[in-house]
Design a protein around this motif. Structure first.
Motif, PDB file in Angstrom:
ATOM      1  N   ALA A  47      -2.019 -17.816  15.640  1.00  0.00           N
ATOM      2  CA  ALA A  47      -3.396 -17.341  15.525  1.00  0.00           C
ATOM      3  C   ALA A  47      -3.583 -16.025  16.287  1.00  0.00           C
ATOM      4  O   ALA A  47      -4.247 -15.091  15.806  1.00  0.00           O
ATOM      5  CB  ALA A  47      -4.352 -18.407  16.059  1.00  0.00           C
ATOM      6  N   LEU A  48      -2.973 -15.952  17.472  1.00  0.00           N
ATOM      7  CA  LEU A  48      -3.064 -14.721  18.268  1.00  0.00           C
ATOM      8  C   LEU A  48      -2.486 -13.540  17.501  1.00  0.00           C
ATOM      9  O   LEU A  48      -3.054 -12.451  17.467  1.00  0.00           O
ATOM     10  CB  LEU A  48      -2.276 -14.877  19.580  1.00  0.00           C
ATOM     11  N   LYS A  49      -1.322 -13.789  16.900  1.00  0.00           N
ATOM     12  CA  LYS A  49      -0.653 -12.694  16.185  1.00  0.00           C
ATOM     13  C   LYS A  49      -1.451 -12.268  14.960  1.00  0.00           C
ATOM     14  O   LYS A  49      -1.489 -11.082  14.621  1.00  0.00           O
ATOM     15  CB  LYS A  49       0.764 -13.108  15.798  1.00  0.00           C
ATOM     16  N   THR A  50      -2.084 -13.234  14.300  1.00  0.00           N
ATOM     17  CA  THR A  50      -2.911 -12.889  13.140  1.00  0.00           C
ATOM     18  C   THR A  50      -4.056 -11.965  13.564  1.00  0.00           C
ATOM     19  O   THR A  50      -4.323 -10.938  12.930  1.00  0.00           O
ATOM     20  CB  THR A  50      -3.491 -14.171  12.495  1.00  0.00           C
ATOM     21  N   ALA A  51      -4.716 -12.332  14.648  1.00  0.00           N
ATOM     22  CA  ALA A  51      -5.803 -11.488  15.159  1.00  0.00           C
ATOM     23  C   ALA A  51      -5.275 -10.106  15.508  1.00  0.00           C
ATOM     24  O   ALA A  51      -5.891  -9.076  15.203  1.00  0.00           O
ATOM     25  CB  ALA A  51      -6.445 -12.144  16.379  1.00  0.00           C
ATOM     26  N   ASN A  52      -4.109 -10.082  16.137  1.00  0.00           N
ATOM     27  CA  ASN A  52      -3.535  -8.817  16.570  1.00  0.00           C
ATOM     28  C   ASN A  52      -3.119  -7.945  15.384  1.00  0.00           C
ATOM     29  O   ASN A  52      -3.321  -6.718  15.395  1.00  0.00           O
ATOM     30  CB  ASN A  52      -2.342  -9.078  17.510  1.00  0.00           C
ATOM     31  N   VAL A  53      -2.550  -8.579  14.352  1.00  0.00           N
ATOM     32  CA  VAL A  53      -2.129  -7.821  13.168  1.00  0.00           C
ATOM     33  C   VAL A  53      -3.334  -7.106  12.549  1.00  0.00           C
ATOM     34  O   VAL A  53      -3.229  -5.950  12.118  1.00  0.00           O
ATOM     35  CB  VAL A  53      -1.427  -8.751  12.153  1.00  0.00           C
ATOM     36  N   ASN A  54      -4.479  -7.774  12.535  1.00  0.00           N
ATOM     37  CA  ASN A  54      -5.715  -7.139  12.066  1.00  0.00           C
ATOM     38  C   ASN A  54      -5.987  -5.836  12.810  1.00  0.00           C
ATOM     39  O   ASN A  54      -6.256  -4.806  12.207  1.00  0.00           O
ATOM     40  CB  ASN A  54      -6.908  -8.072  12.346  1.00  0.00           C
ATOM     41  N   ASP A  55      -5.931  -5.914  14.133  1.00  0.00           N
ATOM     42  CA  ASP A  55      -6.177  -4.733  14.961  1.00  0.00           C
ATOM     43  C   ASP A  55      -5.145  -3.644  14.676  1.00  0.00           C
ATOM     44  O   ASP A  55      -5.485  -2.465  14.549  1.00  0.00           O
ATOM     45  CB  ASP A  55      -6.110  -5.099  16.452  1.00  0.00           C
ATOM     46  N   VAL A  56      -3.871  -4.060  14.612  1.00  0.00           N
ATOM     47  CA  VAL A  56      -2.795  -3.076  14.436  1.00  0.00           C
ATOM     48  C   VAL A  56      -2.950  -2.373  13.087  1.00  0.00           C
ATOM     49  O   VAL A  56      -2.830  -1.140  13.003  1.00  0.00           O
ATOM     50  CB  VAL A  56      -1.409  -3.756  14.562  1.00  0.00           C
ATOM     51  N   GLU A  57      -3.244  -3.147  12.031  1.00  0.00           N
ATOM     52  CA  GLU A  57      -3.374  -2.534  10.700  1.00  0.00           C
ATOM     53  C   GLU A  57      -4.513  -1.521  10.674  1.00  0.00           C
ATOM     54  O   GLU A  57      -4.380  -0.426  10.109  1.00  0.00           O
ATOM     55  CB  GLU A  57      -3.579  -3.612   9.636  1.00  0.00           C
ATOM     56  N   THR A  58      -5.637  -1.869  11.306  1.00  0.00           N
ATOM     57  CA  THR A  58      -6.753  -0.923  11.364  1.00  0.00           C
ATOM     58  C   THR A  58      -6.343   0.346  12.116  1.00  0.00           C
ATOM     59  O   THR A  58      -6.638   1.464  11.683  1.00  0.00           O
ATOM     60  CB  THR A  58      -7.970  -1.569  12.067  1.00  0.00           C
ATOM     61  N   ALA A  59      -5.633   0.148  13.223  1.00  0.00           N
ATOM     62  CA  ALA A  59      -5.219   1.299  14.027  1.00  0.00           C
ATOM     63  C   ALA A  59      -4.261   2.194  13.254  1.00  0.00           C
ATOM     64  O   ALA A  59      -4.356   3.419  13.295  1.00  0.00           O
ATOM     65  CB  ALA A  59      -4.581   0.814  15.343  1.00  0.00           C
ATOM     66  N   VAL A  60      -3.328   1.564  12.519  1.00  0.00           N
ATOM     67  CA  VAL A  60      -2.375   2.345  11.722  1.00  0.00           C
ATOM     68  C   VAL A  60      -3.135   3.146  10.664  1.00  0.00           C
ATOM     69  O   VAL A  60      -2.891   4.344  10.463  1.00  0.00           O
ATOM     70  CB  VAL A  60      -1.327   1.419  11.061  1.00  0.00           C
ATOM     71  N   SER A  61      -4.096   2.477  10.010  1.00  0.00           N
ATOM     72  CA  SER A  61      -4.832   3.159   8.937  1.00  0.00           C
ATOM     73  C   SER A  61      -5.668   4.308   9.487  1.00  0.00           C
ATOM     74  O   SER A  61      -5.995   5.249   8.788  1.00  0.00           O
ATOM     75  CB  SER A  61      -5.727   2.165   8.182  1.00  0.00           C
ATOM     76  N   LYS A  62      -6.021   4.231  10.780  1.00  0.00           N
ATOM     77  CA  LYS A  62      -6.765   5.335  11.414  1.00  0.00           C
ATOM     78  C   LYS A  62      -5.827   6.442  11.880  1.00  0.00           C
ATOM     79  O   LYS A  62      -6.273   7.444  12.450  1.00  0.00           O
ATOM     80  CB  LYS A  62      -7.527   4.820  12.644  1.00  0.00           C
ATOM     81  N   GLY A  63      -4.493   6.197  11.715  1.00  0.00           N
ATOM     82  CA  GLY A  63      -3.523   7.240  12.054  1.00  0.00           C
ATOM     83  C   GLY A  63      -3.198   7.323  13.538  1.00  0.00           C
ATOM     84  O   GLY A  63      -2.800   8.383  14.035  1.00  0.00           O
ATOM     85  N   MET A  64      -3.380   6.229  14.306  1.00  0.00           N
ATOM     86  CA  MET A  64      -3.032   6.260  15.734  1.00  0.00           C
ATOM     87  C   MET A  64      -1.514   6.442  15.862  1.00  0.00           C
ATOM     88  O   MET A  64      -0.747   5.985  15.010  1.00  0.00           O
ATOM     89  CB  MET A  64      -3.455   4.955  16.418  1.00  0.00           C
TER      90      MET A  64
END
Lengths: 424, 424
Positions: A47-64
């Motif tokens: 569950a933790l990783k699922t939540a984290n993947v959400n954050d990471v995908e958003t960050a990647v899409s923002k070009g971080m």
């Protein structure tokens, strides 16, 4: 804006109430909460990783950038480090309630001090979700309530972790609200947190210089912080050459990014030609750019060095956090101390010398939070100092100075035992 | 305005430079300066009094009240107290350079702490010229430089005293500029002093609540301060009646004006009718006005008391500094602790009880700078605590808490001894 203010003040009031309960929590309860958190993290890995993947995908899409994504990602290793950290904090001695320094006085009273929590601690950090657990653990063990404000890009990860922290607290019979995570990306939340002097006793910012400079301008709540680490090593005329080279190499090259890495090397003029050639060969072999003053340049060029950069005035007050080193030749101890006190950031400074009196003067007169003799500045760290954990490093002079462990999150109050004594 | 700014920054720069010299001053030098100051005050008594008479005459002509004139006047007694204070500070142990808490660590380094001065201390006080000497003495002994800003009505007295302080410093081979007295009545000087974070490490305000509230609004330099002293005594159900009456009488009536005088008495409902009548008779005989809640009123009226004032909500948060006492009857320890933590000022609070566990809970849960068992709140004082002297009392939680002596004007830095150790 009004909504964020109301929301933050509500968090503040709740935290203040929880802090009273945390202040009287037993060591067993606090440790039970920490160990339950460790257990829950392991049990809820997916569950933790699922939540984290959400954050990471958003960050990647923002070009971080890659370094940002790396800090944001809850890898297996990061999760195991959090779990190990919780267990380690549980094993540390509980500082709260320690009584010391008792002294019976002529009036008949007996005066001592008791270590107590600070109350409510606000932690402001960037997008590293592991800080949520590390900071919560230290605040719980030290009997404080805390309000955590992580980077907005880690919001989902932090909420998932917050839920685990609160379950751990409830499991141990402690108020879940002792650890609250700010649940809004609105920046105004930070502005409220650092000015709610009625509800927050201290702010610990964890992040880069620009974050901390911004906070310093507006904060009304006191902070435990350091702005930058411009650390020096001074190789004295009485240095042991072998120790000098070993220590100066390590202080610069063991890792480039930490705040306790050496940024400026000072060398006594009478030993410069014995120490600089061998040492600078190591640096250049490791790809460290050397920015040097004129006497240093003369010494190195005489030894056949090329690729030297002329240091500018700015170099003496720059924290490179990179494979770059500024080097200055000084004519005596006074010049070294004066340079450090003028250009340094009062973080960590070291001398390499075999002369006892020189070492004592350096220790006493260099006005920094850590001062070392014949050791690498890289040791300035709560774990290396035996504190067991650290919430940060302070280069302020009041309250906590240097690496800050559990004790830095506490205060001493005076306690007086009498037997009906009155003042005459 | 620009001139005052330039002037104050010049004082700041000079103080910073002097602070470096003071940090390495020997104990013998610091004591020599203090004893020379004592000698010079006695030798220049006439000149001091002439300067002071000037100030007093101006203040009288401005219509200042008798209490003000009393504080401003350098009487024979005030002068002798200053001289005795200087000798006493000279006799205190020097805190600077003390090394402690050494611990050898697995990496091979040995980590400890050294006590060092804070640097530059700004002292802001009202028109009591003796503070000039008291504050200068504590700052000199603790190896700090100081900038003193006394009330404008004492300008002549303070300048005369400053000259003596500076002669004492020079006599001992220390920089005269280690103690500077602000030589302008312009209020903008205070605004500069409390915001010169580059030059001033801490501000100690000595004065009433209104002065400190004003400073708190604008200060950027940290302060060691207390705003007010709303001190409580709680008479528990398990109190020894004789001790309760002795302690509560003393806490209120020994002196009315100090910040550590009790302002609110809390009494457990089950013991109220045993303790209140005898105690309140003492208060009324001494002319203390009693402001009481309804249960207390019922108890006292049943015992034949008249002349009771009904307490209002405001009474619980008022520092009377006068022969007035608010009294509340509470039903248990929790209610007493809650009242104190809610209405108190975190200064000094006491419990009267023979019950060990009750005493322990009170000590741990009352969130004040001094917490006492079976003793008068009037003991909260640097001299009574054995500190030898005090610069003030702090009811903040960070850095110094409670009566602040020499140690409160110092800081601990980490020192590391190695033998060529590197971090791996």
């Amino acid at each position: 804006m009004t909504d964020v203010k109301t929301y933050m003040h509500e968090l503040g009031k709740t935290a203040r109430a929880a802090s009273r309960e945390m202040a009287r929590a037993s060591t067993a309860q606090k440790n039970a909460a920490l160990l339950k958190m460790a257990e829950l993290i392991e049990a809820n890995m997916d569950a933790l990783k699922t939540a984290n993947v959400n954050d990471v995908e958003t960050a990647v899409s923002k070009g971080m950038d890659a370094a940002f994504i790396d800090r944001l990602t809850l890898s297996d290793k990061a999760v195991h480090t959090m779990v190990a950290g919780l267990k380690q904090v549980a094993e540390l001695p509980d500082p709260i309630g320690q009584m010391s320094n008792f002294k019976p006085l002529p009036s008949g009273i007996n005066v001592g001090q008791m270590r107590v929590p600070l109350g409510v601690i606000g932690i402001i950090y960037e997008s590293r979700p592991n800080v949520t657990i590390d900071a919560a653990a230290l605040c719980i063990k030290s009997g404080n309530a805390t309000i955590l404000r992580g980077g907005s890009e880690a919001l989902n990860s932090n909420q998932a972790l917050a839920q685990i922290v609160q379950e751990g607290l409830s499991h141990a019979g402690l108020p879940a609200s002792a650890v609250q995570v700010v649940n809004t990306a609105d920046r105004a939340a930070v502005g409220e947190l650092i000015t709610m002097t009625d509800y927050v006793d201290v702010i610990v910012p964890r992040g880069g210089k620009s974050l901390i400079e911004r906070l310093m301008n507006d904060a009304r709540v006191p902070m435990i912080k350091h702005l930058d680490g411009i650390c020096h090593t001074y190789v004295d005329v009485a240095a042991d050459l072998e120790k000098a080279i070993k220590v100066c190499d390590n202080a610069k090259t063991q890792r480039y990014a930490p705040c306790n890495t050496m940024e400026t090397l000072l060398v006594h003029s009478e030993i410069a030609d014995q120490v600089l050639p061998d040492l600078c060969k190591i640096y250049q072999d490791k790809g460290v750019e050397l920015r040097v003053d004129t006497p240093t340049k003369t010494t190195l060029e005489a030894a056949g060095f090329t690729d030297l950069v002329d240091a500018t005035e700015d170099d003496w007050s720059t924290e490179y956090l990179a494979p770059i080193l500024s080097i200055k030749t000084v004519t005596n101890l006074d010049a070294a101390i004066e340079h450090i006190n003028h250009y340094g950031s009062a973080h960590t400074d070291a001398i390499v010398t075999e002369n006892h009196s020189t070492a004592q003067r350096f220790l006493r007169e260099v006005d920094s939070s850590s001062v070392m003799v014949n050791a690498s500045t890289r040791f300035a760290d709560g774990f290396e100092y035996g504190l067991g954990a650290e919430i940060g490093i302070s280069n302020d002079k009041l309250h906590a100075r240097g690496p800050v462990g559990l004790d830095g999150l506490t205060s001493l109050k005076y306690i007086v035992f009498g037997d009906g004594n009155i003042r005459v």
